[in-house]
Design a protein around this motif. Structure first.
Motif, PDB file in Angstrom:
ATOM      1  N   GLU A   2      -2.219  -0.022   7.370  1.00 55.50           N
ATOM      2  CA  GLU A   2      -3.938  -0.713   7.971  1.00 55.50           C
ATOM      3  C   GLU A   2      -3.629  -0.442   9.252  1.00 55.50           C
ATOM      4  OE1 GLU A   2      -5.702  -2.557   5.964  1.00 55.50           O
ATOM      5  OE2 GLU A   2      -7.355  -2.382   6.582  1.00 55.50           O
ATOM      6  N   ASP A   3      -5.426   0.001   9.297  1.00 55.20           N
ATOM      7  CA  ASP A   3      -5.649   0.588  10.228  1.00 55.20           C
ATOM      8  C   ASP A   3      -4.915   1.484  11.295  1.00 55.20           C
ATOM      9  OD1 ASP A   3      -7.968  -1.150   9.605  1.00 55.20           O
ATOM     10  OD2 ASP A   3      -8.168  -2.300  11.287  1.00 55.20           O
ATOM     11  N   PHE A   4      -4.374   2.016  11.067  1.00 54.37           N
ATOM     12  CA  PHE A   4      -3.316   3.697  11.948  1.00 54.37           C
ATOM     13  C   PHE A   4      -4.381   4.109  12.913  1.00 54.37           C
ATOM     14  CE2 PHE A   4       1.351   2.132  11.117  1.00 54.37           C
ATOM     15  CZ  PHE A   4       0.956   1.153  10.979  1.00 54.37           C
ATOM     16  N   GLY A   5      -3.723   5.061  13.548  1.00 51.54           N
ATOM     17  CA  GLY A   5      -4.834   6.252  14.109  1.00 51.54           C
ATOM     18  C   GLY A   5      -5.515   6.943  12.415  1.00 51.54           C
ATOM     19  N   ALA A   6      -5.937   7.950  13.060  1.00 42.86           N
ATOM     20  CA  ALA A   6      -6.244   9.112  11.760  1.00 42.86           C
ATOM     21  C   ALA A   6      -5.194   9.619  11.476  1.00 42.86           C
ATOM     22  CB  ALA A   6      -7.685  10.177  12.587  1.00 42.86           C
ATOM     23  N   ASP A   7      -4.275  10.029  12.600  1.00 43.08           N
ATOM     24  CA  ASP A   7      -3.005  11.349  12.706  1.00 43.08           C
ATOM     25  C   ASP A   7      -1.801  11.052  12.409  1.00 43.08           C
ATOM     26  OD1 ASP A   7      -4.713  13.620  13.399  1.00 43.08           O
ATOM     27  OD2 ASP A   7      -3.923  13.560  15.554  1.00 43.08           O
ATOM     28  N   ASN A   8      -1.801   9.046  12.334  1.00 43.06           N
ATOM     29  CA  ASN A   8      -0.190   8.723  11.699  1.00 43.06           C
ATOM     30  C   ASN A   8      -0.524   8.290  10.066  1.00 43.06           C
ATOM     31  OD1 ASN A   8       1.278   9.131  13.952  1.00 43.06           O
ATOM     32  ND2 ASN A   8       0.485   7.452  15.122  1.00 43.06           N
ATOM     33  N   ALA A   9      -2.475   7.822   9.907  1.00 43.71           N
ATOM     34  CA  ALA A   9      -2.748   6.721   8.822  1.00 43.71           C
ATOM     35  C   ALA A   9      -2.037   8.091   7.319  1.00 43.71           C
ATOM     36  CB  ALA A   9      -4.171   6.645   9.035  1.00 43.71           C
ATOM     37  N   HIS A  10      -2.873   9.462   7.947  1.00 40.20           N
ATOM     38  CA  HIS A  10      -2.262  10.739   7.204  1.00 40.20           C
ATOM     39  C   HIS A  10      -0.970  11.125   6.787  1.00 40.20           C
ATOM     40  CE1 HIS A  10      -6.595  11.379   5.357  1.00 40.20           C
ATOM     41  NE2 HIS A  10      -6.897  10.665   6.691  1.00 40.20           N
ATOM     42  N   LYS A  11      -0.128  10.777   7.682  1.00 40.57           N
ATOM     43  CA  LYS A  11       1.045  11.797   8.238  1.00 40.57           C
ATOM     44  C   LYS A  11       1.603  10.637   7.511  1.00 40.57           C
ATOM     45  CE  LYS A  11       3.873  12.873  12.572  1.00 40.57           C
ATOM     46  NZ  LYS A  11       3.945  12.619  13.579  1.00 40.57           N
ATOM     47  N   ILE A  12       1.923   9.852   7.979  1.00 36.58           N
ATOM     48  CA  ILE A  12       2.466   8.491   7.263  1.00 36.58           C
ATOM     49  C   ILE A  12       2.299   8.132   5.358  1.00 36.58           C
ATOM     50  CG2 ILE A  12       3.334   6.215   6.793  1.00 36.58           C
ATOM     51  CD1 ILE A  12       2.860   5.981  10.028  1.00 36.58           C
ATOM     52  N   LEU A  13       1.126   8.365   5.171  1.00 34.98           N
ATOM     53  CA  LEU A  13       0.782   8.096   3.619  1.00 34.98           C
ATOM     54  C   LEU A  13       1.382   9.471   2.739  1.00 34.98           C
ATOM     55  CD1 LEU A  13      -0.392   6.856   1.068  1.00 34.98           C
ATOM     56  CD2 LEU A  13      -2.257   8.128   1.867  1.00 34.98           C
ATOM     57  N   GLN A  14       2.011  10.336   4.004  1.00 37.99           N
ATOM     58  CA  GLN A  14       1.868  12.009   2.703  1.00 37.99           C
ATOM     59  C   GLN A  14       3.517  11.995   3.196  1.00 37.99           C
ATOM     60  OE1 GLN A  14       0.267  13.649   1.477  1.00 37.99           O
ATOM     61  NE2 GLN A  14      -1.659  12.592   1.787  1.00 37.99           N
ATOM     62  N   ARG A  15       4.174  11.039   4.137  1.00 39.07           N
ATOM     63  CA  ARG A  15       4.988  10.954   4.338  1.00 39.07           C
ATOM     64  C   ARG A  15       6.080  10.295   2.775  1.00 39.07           C
ATOM     65  NH1 ARG A  15       9.510  10.225   9.360  1.00 39.07           N
ATOM     66  NH2 ARG A  15      11.240  10.628   8.568  1.00 39.07           N
ATOM     67  N   TYR A  16       5.557   9.331   2.729  1.00 39.47           N
ATOM     68  CA  TYR A  16       6.415   8.244   2.129  1.00 39.47           C
ATOM     69  C   TYR A  16       5.409   7.712   0.432  1.00 39.47           C
ATOM     70  CZ  TYR A  16       9.020   7.336   6.590  1.00 39.47           C
ATOM     71  OH  TYR A  16       9.430   7.360   7.364  1.00 39.47           O
ATOM     72  N   ARG A  17       4.412   8.679   0.630  1.00 41.02           N
ATOM     73  CA  ARG A  17       4.206   8.298  -1.062  1.00 41.02           C
ATOM     74  C   ARG A  17       5.084   8.751  -2.509  1.00 41.02           C
ATOM     75  NH1 ARG A  17      -1.711  10.389  -1.216  1.00 41.02           N
ATOM     76  NH2 ARG A  17      -1.755   9.507  -3.514  1.00 41.02           N
ATOM     77  N   ASP A  18       5.008   9.311  -2.374  1.00 42.59           N
ATOM     78  CA  ASP A  18       6.303   9.720  -3.386  1.00 42.59           C
ATOM     79  C   ASP A  18       7.890   9.499  -3.911  1.00 42.59           C
ATOM     80  OD1 ASP A  18       3.782  11.010  -4.382  1.00 42.59           O
ATOM     81  OD2 ASP A  18       4.521  12.866  -3.215  1.00 42.59           O
ATOM     82  N   GLU A  19       8.123   8.868  -2.581  1.00 40.23           N
ATOM     83  CA  GLU A  19       9.100   7.790  -2.332  1.00 40.23           C
ATOM     84  C   GLU A  19       9.455   6.557  -2.135  1.00 40.23           C
ATOM     85  OE1 GLU A  19      11.001   8.703   1.613  1.00 40.23           O
ATOM     86  OE2 GLU A  19      10.995  10.679   1.153  1.00 40.23           O
ATOM     87  N   ILE A  20       8.826   5.704  -1.894  1.00 44.31           N
ATOM     88  CA  ILE A  20       8.078   4.166  -1.892  1.00 44.31           C
ATOM     89  C   ILE A  20       7.063   4.138  -2.337  1.00 44.31           C
ATOM     90  CG2 ILE A  20      10.019   3.849  -0.302  1.00 44.31           C
ATOM     91  CD1 ILE A  20       7.272   3.161   1.881  1.00 44.31           C
ATOM     92  N   CYS A  21       6.373   2.646  -3.117  1.00 42.01           N
ATOM     93  CA  CYS A  21       5.919   1.960  -3.622  1.00 42.01           C
ATOM     94  C   CYS A  21       4.150   1.398  -2.324  1.00 42.01           C
ATOM     95  CB  CYS A  21       6.188   0.569  -4.438  1.00 42.01           C
ATOM     96  SG  CYS A  21       4.646   0.129  -4.722  1.00 42.01           S
TER      97      CYS A  21
END
Ligand SMILES: NC(=O)C1=CN([C@@H]2O[C@H](COP(=O)(O)OP(=O)(O)OC[C@H]3O[C@@H](n4cnc5c(N)ncnc54)[C@H](O)[C@@H]3O)[C@@H](O)[C@H]2O)C=CC1
Ligand SMILES: CC(=O)C(=O)O
Ligand SMILES: [Mg+2]
Length: 567
Positions: free
Chosen positions: A252-271
């Motif tokens: 929730e409410d990360f800065g735009a760059d980190n929000a996208h980066k984190i989602l891309q990094r983990y979305r296929d690895e964890i729930c």
């Protein structure tokens, strides 16, 4: 064993309490206050620690509601509810559930924005887990100190506070957004409060007001970025997934760059899922589907301007593209319908854009004949004049940026302009619904991010849809927990959008584009079912729901005092 354990036995919750006396009253989940019966008081050793007369929950509610109403302003109401939650959590949730439409603007946007800004001033008692980048080695012990049974945690809501609502970097005070979101999870979807964990990653702050405030409670240091930040986030993900294997991580409410980066990094690895990108997209797509139906112009013929192509704006555009593609459009053709703006104006060749904005960039040839402003940007007014949009989305946190000239210009070229000032809190809204209706002769189809009162325009009462991710994330979390999904897929997000859209069946003049917030529980149940079914279809469900309606209904906690066993 913990001194307090909440267990489900059949269709009821039982609270097993090993503590006695004042400790029982100090724990908000085991404290029923004056509603403890004489037998319970004796068994728990709290005789004499409470006034003698035993109250029903109904009488307690009457008292606390009157106290709530007696508070002088909204922030005082927020603090009152907060202290009540720290005292008697069951009563707090019951009060909130019974007055959800009235109290959502207090425990959530807009008041929560003010509460976060002033967190270090009204702070009275910690709630949530505070993980500081100064001491990463304490992460596991800090999370474990919450004393939750590993397999019983369904949700972890986490922020690093860089982009709180539209009010920016709020340092440690951002913890309150994670508490607020979890309160909505419980009130809307009946996620039991003992099954969810609010967390703030305190990585410092670039907010100079906070750094120079001697009462500031967070890490007094500029925001840490780069490898040290990435390692800290990764340590968090690894620790949470190890300690709580069933939990979905909600960002929730990360800065735009980190929000996208984190989602891309983990979305296929964890729930995991990002609320601002995916939750917002689902609710806004639902509102747009409902507006498009009413406008009579198919989605494939709309021209869409996204003012504020950041976390939320690009998330919305991506899901809309997906929707168009599912209706048979070519992806490249679908992207061509979008015009995104950032702080440097229109996203286009020749200016610096972020990676996630690239698919929405316009080429120089397309802009031949357009005029740059004095700062070398194509501003919203130019874009509206040239593009003649039919949909205008505001996720820029630039208050008042949908001004009269821009809105009249838009309305001159389309019969039913779809205008969504989605920025929160209310003070950041791109426009006020009453103005939008006045400038468009009552024709605008509107949704906002924060709540607005209905507007009467030329005898028609217009209900203003609140397109807030609160209509989606609670049901999504419930659906994921119910079917033990291992991932949150795009199909599950799209299914939640469709579920919300299906709940709007009135095309009457002035009818809301979305279900109202007083239907939050029913909406969340439907979203949960749609999400669980989509998870099943996509092969990520860990268990099949034999009877989704009953299974979801049974999972939704209603705030009643549980049966107590003094053990
Ligand atoms: N209704 C809802 O459910 C939600 C609403 N929001 C709201 O959307 C707003 C933005 O939030 P995020 O996307 O998380 O923030 P963000 O910081 O990721 O995105 C904001 C975007 O606006 C752009 N921007 C800034 N100044 C601008 C200007 N003068 N003209 C055009 N663009 C400009 C920035 O470059 C950035 O791309 C906030 O107010 C937030 O409360 C966010 C999530 C959910
Ligand atoms: C609603 C929400 O998530 C936001 O404004 O950031
Ligand atoms: Mg948010």
């Amino acid at each position: 064993m913990s001194n307090f354990s909440y267990v489900r036995e059949g269709d009821e919750y039982v609270l097993k309490i090993a503590s006695r006396g004042r400790e029982v009253l100090a724990n908000p989940l085991s404290n029923f206050g004056t509603a403890f019966s004489h037998e319970q008081r004796a068994a728990l050793g709290v005789n004499g620690l409470l006034p003698p007369n035993v109250m029903t929950m109904a009488l307690q509610l009457k008292r606390v509601y009157a106290q709530y109403q007696g508070q002088p302003d909204d922030l005082a109401k927020y603090v009152y509810l907060n202290t009540m939650q720290d005292r008697n959590e069951t009563l707090f949730f019951r009060l909130l559930s019974e007055h959800i439409e009235e109290m959502l603007p207090i425990v959530y946007t807009p008041t929560i924005g003010r509460a976060i800004e002033t967190y270090s001033q009204w702070y009275h008692r910690p709630r949530g887990v505070f993980l500081s980048i100064e001491r990463p080695e304490e992460m596991e012990s800090s999370l474990s100190a919450m004393d939750l049974a590993p397999e019983d945690v369904d949700l972890v809501v986490v922020t690093d506070s860089e982009g709180i609502l539209g009010i920016g970097d709020q340092g440690v005070g951002g913890v309150a957004i994670t508490v607020g979101k979890l309160n909505v999870y419980t009130a809307a979807a009946g996620i039991h409060p003992s099954r969810a964990l609010p967390v703030v990653l305190d990585v410092g702050t670039d907010n100079l007001d906070l750094l120079n405030d001697e009462t500031y409670l967070g890490y007094r240091h500029a925001r840490v970025r780069g490898q040290r930040y990435d390692d800290f986030v990764d340590r968090f993900v690894q620790t949470v997934t190890r300690l709580y294997p069933n939990a979905m991580i909600h960002w929730e409410d990360f800065g735009a760059d980190n929000a996208h980066k984190i989602l891309q990094r983990y979305r296929d690895e964890i729930c995991t899922f990002n609320d601002d990108i995916q939750g917002t997209a689902a609710v806004v797509v639902a509102a747009i589907l409902s507006a498009v139906r009413r406008s009579g112009l198919p989605l494939s013929q709309q021209r869409i301007v996204v003012h504020g192509a950041g976390t939320a704006g690009v998330g919305i555009a991506e899901l809309l593209v997906e929707q168009m593609v599912s209706q048979g459009m070519d992806p490249a053709e679908a992207h061509q319908l979008f015009w995104g703006l950032g702080s440097r104006g229109l996203l286009r060749e020749g200016i610096k854009v972020r990676d996630f904005q690239e698919p929405f960039m316009r080429s120089s040839e397309e802009l031949a004949g357009w005029t740059l402003d004095v700062e070398g940007r194509y501003e919203l007014a130019d874009v509206v004049r040239n593009v003649k949009p039919t949909i205008l989305i505001g996720t820029s946190a630039q208050a008042g940026s949908f001004n009269e000239k821009i809105v009249r210009d838009m309305a001159a070229h389309c019969e039913r302009p779809i205008i969504m000032p989605l920025s929160n809190p209310t003070s950041k809204s791109e426009a006020l619904p009453a103005d939008l209706l006045a400038w468009t002769d009552g024709k605008a189809l509107i949704a906002t991010g924060s709540p607005f009162e209905p507007v009467v325009h030329q005898g028609v009462r217009h209900e203003i849809a609140q397109a807030n991710n609160a209509l989606v994330f609670p049901g999504l979390g419930l659906g994921v927990a119910a079917c033990r999904a291992s991932r949150v897929t795009d199909g599950m997000i799209a299914a939640s959008a469709t579920a919300v859209a299906k709940m709007v069946n009135s095309n009457a003049p002035g009818a809301s584009l979305l279900p109202s917030m007083d239907k939050l529980r029913a909406v969340s149940a439907r979203v949960a079912m749609a999400v669980a079914i989509a998870a099943q279809i996509e092969g990520v469900a860990g268990r099949k729901l034999d009877n989704p309606v009953q299974d979801i209904h049974e999972q939704m906690w209603t705030p009643d005092y549980p049966r107590i066993e003094a053990v």
